[in-house]
Design a protein around this motif. Structure first.
Motif, PDB file in Angstrom:
ATOM      1  N   UNK A 519       0.835  -1.210   0.000  1.00  0.00           N
ATOM      2  CA  UNK A 519       0.000   0.000   0.000  1.00  0.00           C
ATOM      3  C   UNK A 519       0.866   1.256   0.000  1.00  0.00           C
ATOM      4  N   UNK A 520       1.943   1.251   0.770  1.00  0.00           N
ATOM      5  CA  UNK A 520       2.811   2.430   0.853  1.00  0.00           C
ATOM      6  C   UNK A 520       3.499   2.704  -0.482  1.00  0.00           C
ATOM      7  N   UNK A 521       3.907   1.639  -1.175  1.00  0.00           N
ATOM      8  CA  UNK A 521       4.558   1.819  -2.478  1.00  0.00           C
ATOM      9  C   UNK A 521       3.591   2.454  -3.472  1.00  0.00           C
ATOM     10  N   UNK A 522       2.352   1.960  -3.496  1.00  0.00           N
ATOM     11  CA  UNK A 522       1.355   2.482  -4.436  1.00  0.00           C
ATOM     12  C   UNK A 522       0.996   3.925  -4.107  1.00  0.00           C
ATOM     13  N   UNK A 523       0.701   4.180  -2.830  1.00  0.00           N
ATOM     14  CA  UNK A 523       0.312   5.534  -2.424  1.00  0.00           C
ATOM     15  C   UNK A 523       1.449   6.529  -2.650  1.00  0.00           C
ATOM     16  N   UNK A 524       2.683   6.082  -2.426  1.00  0.00           N
ATOM     17  CA  UNK A 524       3.827   6.963  -2.682  1.00  0.00           C
ATOM     18  C   UNK A 524       3.914   7.293  -4.155  1.00  0.00           C
ATOM     19  N   UNK A 525       3.606   6.296  -5.004  1.00  0.00           N
ATOM     20  CA  UNK A 525       3.652   6.519  -6.448  1.00  0.00           C
ATOM     21  C   UNK A 525       2.701   7.606  -6.888  1.00  0.00           C
ATOM     22  N   UNK A 526       1.418   7.500  -6.498  1.00  0.00           N
ATOM     23  CA  UNK A 526       0.484   8.537  -6.969  1.00  0.00           C
ATOM     24  C   UNK A 526       0.688   9.871  -6.252  1.00  0.00           C
ATOM     25  N   UNK A 527       1.224   9.843  -5.037  1.00  0.00           N
ATOM     26  CA  UNK A 527       1.545  11.110  -4.373  1.00  0.00           C
ATOM     27  C   UNK A 527       2.670  11.846  -5.095  1.00  0.00           C
ATOM     28  N   UNK A 528       3.679  11.100  -5.549  1.00  0.00           N
ATOM     29  CA  UNK A 528       4.771  11.713  -6.308  1.00  0.00           C
ATOM     30  C   UNK A 528       4.235  12.343  -7.601  1.00  0.00           C
ATOM     31  N   UNK A 529       3.321  11.646  -8.270  1.00  0.00           N
ATOM     32  CA  UNK A 529       2.743  12.199  -9.497  1.00  0.00           C
ATOM     33  C   UNK A 529       1.928  13.449  -9.202  1.00  0.00           C
ATOM     34  N   UNK A 530       1.188  13.448  -8.088  1.00  0.00           N
ATOM     35  CA  UNK A 530       0.432  14.647  -7.711  1.00  0.00           C
ATOM     36  C   UNK A 530       1.366  15.821  -7.453  1.00  0.00           C
ATOM     37  N   UNK A 531       2.471  15.551  -6.766  1.00  0.00           N
ATOM     38  CA  UNK A 531       3.451  16.613  -6.498  1.00  0.00           C
ATOM     39  C   UNK A 531       4.057  17.119  -7.811  1.00  0.00           C
ATOM     40  N   UNK A 532       4.345  16.187  -8.724  1.00  0.00           N
ATOM     41  CA  UNK A 532       4.934  16.561 -10.008  1.00  0.00           C
ATOM     42  C   UNK A 532       3.977  17.473 -10.786  1.00  0.00           C
ATOM     43  N   UNK A 557     -12.833  -0.235   0.786  1.00  0.00           N
ATOM     44  CA  UNK A 557     -11.650  -0.728   1.491  1.00  0.00           C
ATOM     45  C   UNK A 557     -10.385  -0.066   0.972  1.00  0.00           C
ATOM     46  N   UNK A 558     -10.310   0.153  -0.344  1.00  0.00           N
ATOM     47  CA  UNK A 558      -9.141   0.813  -0.922  1.00  0.00           C
ATOM     48  C   UNK A 558      -8.979   2.225  -0.374  1.00  0.00           C
ATOM     49  N   UNK A 559     -10.099   2.932  -0.225  1.00  0.00           N
ATOM     50  CA  UNK A 559     -10.050   4.290   0.343  1.00  0.00           C
ATOM     51  C   UNK A 559      -9.661   4.226   1.813  1.00  0.00           C
ATOM     52  N   UNK A 560     -10.247   3.290   2.549  1.00  0.00           N
ATOM     53  CA  UNK A 560      -9.986   3.166   3.984  1.00  0.00           C
ATOM     54  C   UNK A 560      -8.501   2.943   4.277  1.00  0.00           C
ATOM     55  N   UNK A 561      -7.846   2.134   3.452  1.00  0.00           N
ATOM     56  CA  UNK A 561      -6.435   1.821   3.692  1.00  0.00           C
ATOM     57  C   UNK A 561      -5.493   2.869   3.115  1.00  0.00           C
ATOM     58  N   UNK A 562      -5.997   3.747   2.246  1.00  0.00           N
ATOM     59  CA  UNK A 562      -5.120   4.737   1.616  1.00  0.00           C
ATOM     60  C   UNK A 562      -4.472   4.233   0.346  1.00  0.00           C
ATOM     61  N   UNK A 563      -4.995   3.136  -0.223  1.00  0.00           N
ATOM     62  CA  UNK A 563      -4.492   2.667  -1.512  1.00  0.00           C
ATOM     63  C   UNK A 563      -4.784   3.684  -2.610  1.00  0.00           C
ATOM     64  N   UNK A 564      -5.895   4.392  -2.471  1.00  0.00           N
ATOM     65  CA  UNK A 564      -6.293   5.422  -3.424  1.00  0.00           C
ATOM     66  C   UNK A 564      -6.586   6.699  -2.641  1.00  0.00           C
ATOM     67  N   UNK A 565      -6.630   7.843  -3.295  1.00  0.00           N
ATOM     68  CA  UNK A 565      -6.930   9.093  -2.583  1.00  0.00           C
ATOM     69  C   UNK A 565      -8.292   9.036  -1.905  1.00  0.00           C
ATOM     70  N   UNK A 566      -8.432   9.822  -0.868  1.00  0.00           N
ATOM     71  CA  UNK A 566      -9.678   9.856  -0.103  1.00  0.00           C
ATOM     72  C   UNK A 566     -10.689  10.723  -0.842  1.00  0.00           C
TER      73      UNK A 566
END
Length: 626
Positions: A519-532, A557-566
């Protein structure tokens, strides 16, 4: 006389042992000391594994029906004492030093897979054309060559002619009284057939996944899907992820030929299945499309994948030359073409190009986030004005690997979990196949952890709460939070008597950690793209969950765990097998084929391993959201 007595003086003879796989009656003779897993792989006998025989997944379970194999340290962790006494061992650790009879549990070759997905309507204009021609016979006053006669009948097209067509053209024309059908693919005349065969025009779209391969047979005259079939990739014994398969080639170059052969065999078997189901002659299939990640595409084409696995992660080519279907092992019309999707990078491959095409990411004004969740997670953020792509190493947890009671999404897998601390039942499970549960697949893992977080039995750090806290906040579930050896576990299903933890289906503290890392790897990926892109999660207007796993993952469940944005749960969409949909589209429309090529210029790839802020983001994303 023994082999040793027959040997030349001073030459050592490696003793051999006979292994009988009683499940299918196969008998193999191998050098003493090799593992049962290797012996089976060498001889084409499938034993379940997601790590490629490296001893990390504990899935390669076999039973020694006759003979002796010592218990290894990993066997002790994988089996109960009763199972060990009954001969159960891990094949990758079972060395065959004597003759053995071996029972292999049947491998799930038909995992639950998404065979359809979100797509768009296209204008039907396939590259494959058929033209019925009634040609004038030659005469002394009309001595045009055979090929000139045919091409003059196709005077609105500028075509090149395959040599193999010339070899049979004269006989076909004269045998059919010059009433023939010309078969054209793009700018090539690939066949001339007797009579009118214009009603038989087919193509096959392949989604060549790392785990699952899907094939769809299309009637190119109408755009109608005729049949669809899926199967577990035959490359599975070499590991569940692309890194394992790249490593297999790096360690033993001869494995490249073997992996290529297995890819071809998977595709070929599916061709037989879909053609048989639809009653179609495979000779009438004139084009195929292949959407796969870069590693799977390299292996299918017999290209060394080693440069993909080591920095700086280089593709052999983003765009490939003209390829025949036979080049990827597909035996259809001998001159059928293959359309192979181009890749953006080593870990954002042609399957993502196909998925973006199908989902219309480059046509929508909204800011959308495309996530294909798997061992390697591909992420694309953007709209019709710009697109950013990256890949995150999620690991094998979503495939059920590295999970103590994990399994693939097949009959008997728990795919959905609901916990209710206020009732006596407490746990509600959804089982694939509506049968007795035997394990936990990826979507069930996500649901279980999300539910445990929701009821408070897991804190934000991912640690199970103390016993006294559990009894206070969830008394109906507290009895399921217990110990197995030195590890805390939560029991999802008692297979035997309640209290017999070893014979239950449970979630361990280590399982939770595996999911957190993914989950952390995936969330970090889309967070980096958002920052970019200088955006925040609030700017995302829709999330598309692609692939087989994304099709069955609960958005809540994906939202609850932070796999995808809230964001609102209704804005998280299961897109299904969009790679397969993209493959269908390029068979049905040359316009869409051009659009797929244009995507290469529209998408900018962001390499995560080159960013100094990725590790900090990863650590931050390990915690579950509030």
């Amino acid at each position: 006389m023994t082999p040793a007595e027959l040997a030349e003086p001073g030459v050592a003879v490696t003793p051999r042992v006979d292994l009988v796989f009683v499940t299918n009656g196969s008998k193999v003779r191998v050098p003493a000391g090799v593992t049962v897993f290797d012996a089976a792989s060498w001889n084409g006998i499938a034993i379940d594994s997601t790590c490629g025989g490296h001893g990390t997944c504990k899935k390669c379970k076999i039973r020694i029906a006759d003979g002796a194999v010592p218990v290894s340290s990993l066997d002790v962790r994988a089996f109960s004492p009763d199972e060990l006494r009954n001969g159960w061992r891990l094949a990758c650790r079972a060395e065959a030093t004597t003759d053995l009879q071996i029972e292999v549990p049947p491998l799930t070759t038909r995992p639950k897979a998404a065979t359809v997905g979100v797509g768009r309507q296209v204008i039907l204009r396939p590259a494959v054309q058929k033209r019925y021609l009634e040609l004038a016979e030659p005469s002394l006053s009309d001595q045009r060559s055979d090929v000139e006669r045919v091409l003059d009948g196709l005077d609105d097209l500028e075509l090149r002619v395959d040599l193999s067509v010339l070899r049979s053209l004269g006989g076909v024309l004269r045998g059919a009284d010059y009433k023939v059908t010309a078969v054209v693919v793009d700018e090539a005349l690939i066949d001339v057939q007797s009579g009118d065969t214009t009603g038989n025009r087919y193509g096959i779209a392949f989604d060549l996944g790392t785990t699952t391969v899907v094939a769809t047979l299309l009637d190119l005259s109408t755009g109608t899907p005729m049949a669809v079939s899926s199967m577990l990739s035959k490359q599975q014994p070499f590991g569940a992820d692309v890194i394992s398969r790249i490593s297999a080639v790096m360690l033993e170059p001869g494995n490249l030929d073997r992996l290529t052969e297995l890819a071809h065999s998977s595709l070929s078997d599916l061709v037989t299945e879909v053609c048989d189901e639809a009653g179609v002659d495979r000779y009438d299939v004139y084009e195929v499309a292949l959407a796969g990640n870069a590693t799977m595409t390299h292996l299918a084409l017999g290209i060394d994948p080693e440069p993909l696995g080591v920095a700086p992660f280089i593709l052999s080519a983003r765009l490939l030359p003209e390829i025949l279907a036979s080049d990827i092992g597909v035996q259809v019309h001998p001159r059928a073409r293959a359309v192979v999707f181009p890749a953006f990078g080593a870990y954002v491959g042609g399957d993502i190009t196909a998925g973006l095409l199908a989902s219309g990411m480059n046509r929508d004004a909204r800011v959308r986030l495309f996530i294909d969740i798997g061992t390697n997670c591909e992420i694309v953020l953007g709209s019709r004005d710009w697109l950013l792509a990256t890949a995150a190493p999620a690991g094998p947890a979503f495939e059920g690997a590295a999970i103590r009671c994990g399994m693939r999404a097949a009959d008997g897998a728990i795919e959905g979990v609901v916990l209710d601390a206020g009732t006596s039942v407490g746990v509600s499970l959804k089982i694939i196949g509506d049968c007795e549960p035997i394990g936990l697949c990826g979507s069930g893992l996500v649901d279980a952890v999300a539910s445990l977080v929701a009821v408070g039995l897991l804190d934000r750090s991912g640690r199970f709460v103390p016993v006294d806290v559990a009894a206070q906040i969830a008394p109906g579930l507290a009895g399921r939070l217990t110990m197995l050896g030195n590890e805390r576990v939560f029991v999802l299903h008692w297979r035997g008597e309640p209290g017999d933890v070893a014979d239950s289906i449970f979630l361990t503290q280590r399982d939770v950690r595996e999911l957190q890392f993914a989950k952390a790897a995936i969330a970090s990926g889309w967070n980096v793209l958002l920052e970019e892109a200088r955006l925040t999660a609030a700017d995302v207007q829709q999330v598309l969950l692609a692939g087989s796993f994304g099709s069955y993952l609960s958005p809540a469940s994906a939202i609850k765990l932070g796999l995808v944005p809230k964001i609102g749960v209704m804005r998280v969409v299961s897109a299904g097998n969009v790679a397969g949909e993209g493959a269908k589209m390029v068979l049905l429309s040359v316009r869409e084929r051009a659009a797929a090529l244009a995507l290469l210029e529209e998408v900018r790839y962001v390499e995560l391993s080159d960013r100094p802020d990725f590790n900090d983001s990863f650590v931050e994303q390990l915690q579950f959201p509030r």
